[in-house]
Motif scaffolding. Sequence first.
Motif, PDB file in Angstrom:
ATOM      1  N   GLY A  34     -17.158  27.399 -43.643  1.00 15.07           N
ATOM      2  CA  GLY A  34     -16.404  28.569 -43.194  1.00 15.07           C
ATOM      3  C   GLY A  34     -16.099  28.412 -41.727  1.00 15.07           C
ATOM      4  N   ARG A  35     -16.295  29.481 -40.983  1.00 14.46           N
ATOM      5  CA  ARG A  35     -16.077  29.357 -39.543  1.00 14.46           C
ATOM      6  C   ARG A  35     -17.079  28.353 -38.992  1.00 14.46           C
ATOM      7  NH1 ARG A  35     -19.695  31.526 -36.126  1.00 14.46           N
ATOM      8  NH2 ARG A  35     -21.172  32.900 -37.150  1.00 14.46           N
ATOM      9  N   LEU A  36     -16.680  27.667 -37.948  1.00 17.35           N
ATOM     10  CA  LEU A  36     -17.537  26.624 -37.391  1.00 17.35           C
ATOM     11  C   LEU A  36     -18.827  27.209 -36.836  1.00 17.35           C
ATOM     12  CD1 LEU A  36     -14.931  24.365 -35.567  1.00 17.35           C
ATOM     13  CD2 LEU A  36     -15.889  24.115 -37.850  1.00 17.35           C
ATOM     14  N   LEU A  37     -19.932  26.544 -37.107  1.00 15.61           N
ATOM     15  CA  LEU A  37     -21.233  26.968 -36.606  1.00 15.61           C
ATOM     16  C   LEU A  37     -21.466  26.490 -35.185  1.00 15.61           C
ATOM     17  CD1 LEU A  37     -23.555  26.153 -39.648  1.00 15.61           C
ATOM     18  CD2 LEU A  37     -22.667  28.366 -38.959  1.00 15.61           C
ATOM     19  N   THR A  38     -21.020  25.287 -34.884  1.00 11.87           N
ATOM     20  CA  THR A  38     -21.334  24.688 -33.591  1.00 11.87           C
ATOM     21  C   THR A  38     -20.085  24.425 -32.771  1.00 11.87           C
ATOM     22  OG1 THR A  38     -21.243  22.461 -34.532  1.00 11.87           O
ATOM     23  CG2 THR A  38     -23.401  23.504 -34.449  1.00 11.87           C
ATOM     24  N   THR A  39     -20.246  24.559 -31.476  1.00  8.75           N
ATOM     25  CA  THR A  39     -19.203  24.101 -30.567  1.00  8.75           C
ATOM     26  C   THR A  39     -19.424  22.601 -30.364  1.00  8.75           C
ATOM     27  OG1 THR A  39     -20.539  24.461 -28.590  1.00  8.75           O
ATOM     28  CG2 THR A  39     -19.204  26.325 -29.363  1.00  8.75           C
ATOM     29  N   VAL A  40     -18.464  21.934 -29.772  1.00 15.59           N
ATOM     30  CA  VAL A  40     -18.624  20.509 -29.491  1.00 15.59           C
ATOM     31  C   VAL A  40     -19.838  20.293 -28.579  1.00 15.59           C
ATOM     32  CG1 VAL A  40     -17.572  18.484 -28.399  1.00 15.59           C
ATOM     33  CG2 VAL A  40     -16.194  19.985 -29.840  1.00 15.59           C
ATOM     34  N   GLN A  41     -20.002  21.164 -27.583  1.00 14.02           N
ATOM     35  CA  GLN A  41     -21.140  21.038 -26.672  1.00 14.02           C
ATOM     36  C   GLN A  41     -22.459  21.218 -27.414  1.00 14.02           C
ATOM     37  OE1 GLN A  41     -18.478  23.060 -26.118  1.00 14.02           O
ATOM     38  NE2 GLN A  41     -17.472  22.001 -24.429  1.00 14.02           N
ATOM     39  N   GLU A  42     -22.531  22.197 -28.324  1.00 10.14           N
ATOM     40  CA  GLU A  42     -23.758  22.406 -29.101  1.00 10.14           C
ATOM     41  C   GLU A  42     -24.031  21.215 -30.010  1.00 10.14           C
ATOM     42  OE1 GLU A  42     -23.676  27.289 -29.372  1.00 10.14           O
ATOM     43  OE2 GLU A  42     -22.831  26.113 -31.017  1.00 10.14           O
ATOM     44  N   GLY A  43     -22.988  20.674 -30.623  1.00  9.99           N
ATOM     45  CA  GLY A  43     -23.166  19.505 -31.478  1.00  9.99           C
ATOM     46  C   GLY A  43     -23.714  18.325 -30.707  1.00  9.99           C
ATOM     47  N   ARG A  44     -23.177  18.101 -29.526  1.00  8.79           N
ATOM     48  CA  ARG A  44     -23.668  16.998 -28.693  1.00  8.79           C
ATOM     49  C   ARG A  44     -25.095  17.241 -28.238  1.00  8.79           C
ATOM     50  NH1 ARG A  44     -17.934  16.262 -25.686  1.00  8.79           N
ATOM     51  NH2 ARG A  44     -17.004  14.954 -27.313  1.00  8.79           N
ATOM     52  N   ARG A  45     -25.432  18.488 -27.967  1.00  8.90           N
ATOM     53  CA  ARG A  45     -26.813  18.831 -27.574  1.00  8.90           C
ATOM     54  C   ARG A  45     -27.770  18.573 -28.744  1.00  8.90           C
ATOM     55  NH1 ARG A  45     -30.937  18.926 -24.425  1.00  8.90           N
ATOM     56  NH2 ARG A  45     -32.211  20.777 -24.539  1.00  8.90           N
ATOM     57  N   LEU A  46     -27.355  18.888 -29.962  1.00  9.01           N
ATOM     58  CA  LEU A  46     -28.201  18.610 -31.134  1.00  9.01           C
ATOM     59  C   LEU A  46     -28.466  17.112 -31.249  1.00  9.01           C
ATOM     60  CD1 LEU A  46     -26.622  21.025 -33.768  1.00  9.01           C
ATOM     61  CD2 LEU A  46     -28.841  21.275 -32.640  1.00  9.01           C
ATOM     62  N   VAL A  47     -27.427  16.305 -31.030  1.00  9.59           N
ATOM     63  CA  VAL A  47     -27.600  14.848 -31.075  1.00  9.59           C
ATOM     64  C   VAL A  47     -28.655  14.425 -30.063  1.00  9.59           C
ATOM     65  CG1 VAL A  47     -26.473  12.629 -30.640  1.00  9.59           C
ATOM     66  CG2 VAL A  47     -25.284  14.396 -31.964  1.00  9.59           C
ATOM     67  N   ILE A  57     -38.839  21.946 -28.089  1.00  8.64           N
ATOM     68  CA  ILE A  57     -39.841  23.007 -27.974  1.00  8.64           C
ATOM     69  C   ILE A  57     -39.540  23.873 -26.752  1.00  8.64           C
ATOM     70  CG2 ILE A  57     -42.305  23.498 -27.736  1.00  8.64           C
ATOM     71  CD1 ILE A  57     -41.410  22.214 -30.461  1.00  8.64           C
ATOM     72  N   ALA A  58     -39.193  23.260 -25.637  1.00  4.97           N
ATOM     73  CA  ALA A  58     -38.896  24.007 -24.419  1.00  4.97           C
ATOM     74  C   ALA A  58     -37.517  24.659 -24.451  1.00  4.97           C
ATOM     75  CB  ALA A  58     -39.002  23.086 -23.203  1.00  4.97           C
ATOM     76  N   ALA A  59     -36.514  23.932 -24.960  1.00  5.74           N
ATOM     77  CA  ALA A  59     -35.127  24.395 -24.881  1.00  5.74           C
ATOM     78  C   ALA A  59     -34.711  25.276 -26.049  1.00  5.74           C
ATOM     79  CB  ALA A  59     -34.182  23.191 -24.803  1.00  5.74           C
ATOM     80  N   GLY A  60     -35.354  25.112 -27.201  1.00  9.01           N
ATOM     81  CA  GLY A  60     -34.897  25.794 -28.398  1.00  9.01           C
ATOM     82  C   GLY A  60     -33.708  25.064 -28.999  1.00  9.01           C
ATOM     83  N   ILE A  61     -33.175  25.625 -30.072  1.00 13.01           N
ATOM     84  CA  ILE A  61     -32.054  25.026 -30.796  1.00 13.01           C
ATOM     85  C   ILE A  61     -30.912  26.031 -30.756  1.00 13.01           C
ATOM     86  CG2 ILE A  61     -31.281  24.123 -33.019  1.00 13.01           C
ATOM     87  CD1 ILE A  61     -34.353  23.749 -33.650  1.00 13.01           C
ATOM     88  N   THR A  62     -29.826  25.665 -30.116  1.00 10.82           N
ATOM     89  CA  THR A  62     -28.694  26.585 -29.976  1.00 10.82           C
ATOM     90  C   THR A  62     -27.582  26.196 -30.933  1.00 10.82           C
ATOM     91  OG1 THR A  62     -29.242  26.972 -27.663  1.00 10.82           O
ATOM     92  CG2 THR A  62     -27.027  27.574 -28.371  1.00 10.82           C
ATOM     93  N   VAL A  63     -27.224  27.156 -31.785  1.00 13.50           N
ATOM     94  CA  VAL A  63     -26.142  26.994 -32.754  1.00 13.50           C
ATOM     95  C   VAL A  63     -25.371  28.308 -32.783  1.00 13.50           C
ATOM     96  CG1 VAL A  63     -25.598  26.684 -35.203  1.00 13.50           C
ATOM     97  CG2 VAL A  63     -27.380  25.298 -34.149  1.00 13.50           C
TER      98      VAL A  63
END
Length: 142
Positions: A34-47, A57-63
Amino acid sequence: MDTSSVYLQRVLGSGCVAQAEVLRMDGTVRTSTGRLLTTVQEGRRLVRLFEAPADTIAAGITVGGCTYVAAQADRRLLHGKRGSAGVVVVRNPPFIVVALYEEGHRPADAVLAVGNLADLLASRAGGPDSPPGDPAGPQAGL
């Protein structure tokens, strides 16, 4: 509709997750339910989080602009919670599968279904002779 879209719809239909998408290894979106869950920046951060899971653990997971508290983080799985909802991110090159689950979904079922989907997509990416499977089938614990 490509194969990954079909499999995403099956996992969504299983009731284990509310929304899902497949990312490429550079963090860009390949397909979504459906609508995109991640921005390009969030996707790169997940990588990057997969390369240094201790940072999760310190930063958390942003989506989707929401940060989830890390419940589990290793080089294959990132699992974050926010109240009774959560995010599951599984890396199995050449793809990363991102899924959100909501209140009423069982986190363990979401983790299993997303992991199975990531495995299936990776095996299918190996070539046209790879065996088909169903990520929301009996192995998903449903």
